[in-house]
Design a protein around this motif. Structure first.
Motif, mmCIF file in Angstrom:
data_model
loop_
_atom_site.group_PDB
_atom_site.id
_atom_site.type_symbol
_atom_site.label_atom_id
_atom_site.label_comp_id
_atom_site.label_asym_id
_atom_site.label_seq_id
_atom_site.Cartn_x
_atom_site.Cartn_y
_atom_site.Cartn_z
ATOM 1 N N ASN A 1 0.851 -1.192 0.000
ATOM 2 C CA ASN A 1 0.000 0.000 0.000
ATOM 3 C C ASN A 1 0.891 1.249 0.000
ATOM 4 O O ASN A 1 1.652 1.460 -0.930
ATOM 5 N N ASP A 2 0.849 2.041 1.050
ATOM 6 C CA ASP A 2 1.656 3.257 1.082
ATOM 7 C C ASP A 2 2.882 3.122 1.976
ATOM 8 O O ASP A 2 3.484 4.122 2.352
ATOM 9 N N GLN A 3 3.267 1.890 2.296
ATOM 10 C CA GLN A 3 4.406 1.681 3.191
ATOM 11 C C GLN A 3 5.560 0.994 2.480
ATOM 12 O O GLN A 3 5.362 0.251 1.518
ATOM 13 N N GLN A 4 6.761 1.267 2.963
ATOM 14 C CA GLN A 4 7.976 0.662 2.442
ATOM 15 C C GLN A 4 8.666 -0.070 3.576
ATOM 16 O O GLN A 4 8.915 0.510 4.631
ATOM 17 N N PRO B 1 -5.082 -10.999 1.755
ATOM 18 C CA PRO B 1 -5.650 -10.955 0.406
ATOM 19 C C PRO B 1 -6.048 -9.546 -0.019
ATOM 20 O O PRO B 1 -6.432 -8.717 0.809
ATOM 21 N N ARG B 2 -5.937 -9.305 -1.321
ATOM 22 C CA ARG B 2 -6.373 -8.071 -1.976
ATOM 23 C C ARG B 2 -5.568 -6.841 -1.536
ATOM 24 O O ARG B 2 -6.023 -5.709 -1.675
ATOM 25 N N THR B 3 -4.361 -7.077 -1.053
ATOM 26 C CA THR B 3 -3.496 -5.980 -0.646
ATOM 27 C C THR B 3 -2.538 -5.639 -1.787
ATOM 28 O O THR B 3 -1.844 -6.518 -2.308
ATOM 29 N N LEU B 4 -2.475 -4.383 -2.161
ATOM 30 C CA LEU B 4 -1.587 -3.933 -3.224
ATOM 31 C C LEU B 4 -0.147 -3.974 -2.725
ATOM 32 O O LEU B 4 0.175 -3.400 -1.683
ATOM 33 N N HIS B 5 0.741 -4.675 -3.470
ATOM 34 C CA HIS B 5 2.122 -4.778 -3.023
ATOM 35 C C HIS B 5 3.084 -5.029 -4.177
ATOM 36 O O HIS B 5 2.689 -5.399 -5.281
#
Length: 310
Positions: free
Chosen positions: A70-73, A86-90
């Motif tokens: 998502n918005d984390q690194q 599931p369904r997490t953008l990565h």
């Protein structure tokens, strides 16, 4: 042959669909679980943004891997792991040479059906938690060390496929989910602006994937998510870490690399199919991004990558 994620190169064991969702089925229908050994090096540096309906658990054995969730690194060093809901953008990027074993498995492997107590009491709250997209796993935390040990054992069983391995793998993955359920964040609160950004980016990635062969303007990308041009730029920079147009260019280059390696299409046709308006600009951009011309890439690097993936 060991399974692998092949990212900015041409062989994709995890094909990405139009909405950045992997369209491959991980494992067989009767056993929806698969293992992969991600090997990042000079020619395979990253794995692009995507999402899938399965759980994913990975851990680094050599080198460093940066995970983008998502918005984390998140920097993963040897011994560190990562669980993704599931369904997490990565996405992933290797820092030099790195190895990362990876298990991808469907919730139904654990709960059997959505009518079971396993789904209702344990898996469903985990999957649907608005505060739980992922969990970094470290060996200096006892319960996380136990999760990583079970993931390693499951990975080895998946590789060897000894008689009855399916029972043992399902048992270990079930225990992993149980531990994660025990340590789920409490009181998640309402979904905030970050969640809205992620959903917008999903929609914009879908638009880009559907139209990358055509001329694309930032305003068109913004319109696809019903936001302003400025908001589009901000959301992209925050979640993806680059501008919309740079993402489009990188996507086109990635598509071109695949076509150059997997087909004998003329370079001019590859250029057109990947959305470049003329061959000279395509060659210039390809050289800037990859370090060599499309022709040399096809004749040397791509052939080596093709053989490596076979």
């Amino acid at each position: 042959m060991e399974n692998s994620h092949f990212s900015d190169q041409i062989l994709f064991h995890h094909p990405i669909s139009e909405d950045q969702r992997e369209r491959v089925r991980h494992g067989a229908g009767e056993f929806p679980c698969a293992w992969y050994l991600d090997h990042y090096h000079s020619r395979v540096r990253s794995y692009p943004w995507h999402w899938h309906d399965e759980f994913e658990i990975a851990y680094v054995t050599e080198g460093n891997v940066t995970a983008y969730v998502n918005d984390q690194q998140i920097l993963l060093e040897p011994g560190d792991g990562l669980f993704i809901n599931p369904r997490t953008l990565h996405a992933y990027a290797g820092q030099g040479e790195a190895f990362m074993p990876d298990i991808v498995f469907h919730p139904l492997l654990i709960c059997g059906s959505q009518e079971s107590v396993f789904w209702e009491r344990y898996v469903r709250p985990l999957v649907l938690s608005p505060a739980f997209s992922h969990r970094m796993l470290r060996r200096d935390i006892p319960w996380q060390a136990d999760v990583l040990a079970k993931a390693e054992s499951a990975f080895q069983l998946l590789r060897t496929e000894d008689f009855g391995y399916e029972f043992s793998v399902r048992s270990m993955l079930s225990e992993i989910l149980l531990e994660l359920s025990r340590h789920m964040p409490e009181n998640p609160g309402p979904r905030g602006k970050s969640y809205l950004d992620i959903e917008r980016v999903r929609q914009m990635l879908l638009f880009i994937e559907l139209h990358y062969t055509e001329p694309i303007q930032v305003q068109q990308i913004a319109d696809s998510a019903y936001i302003s041009r400025r908001e589009c730029m901000r959301s992209f920079q925050r979640i993806i870490g680059t501008s919309p147009i740079q993402y489009v260019i990188e996507l086109r280059i990635r598509k071109a690399r695949r076509l150059l390696a997997q087909t004998d299409l003329p370079v001019l046709e590859v250029c057109t199919l990947c959305g470049f308006q003329n061959q000279s600009y395509f060659t210039k951009t390809f050289r800037e991004k990859i370090g060599t011309s499309p022709v040399k890439y096809r004749n040397t690097i791509a052939r080596g990558e093709r053989n490596e993936g076979e």
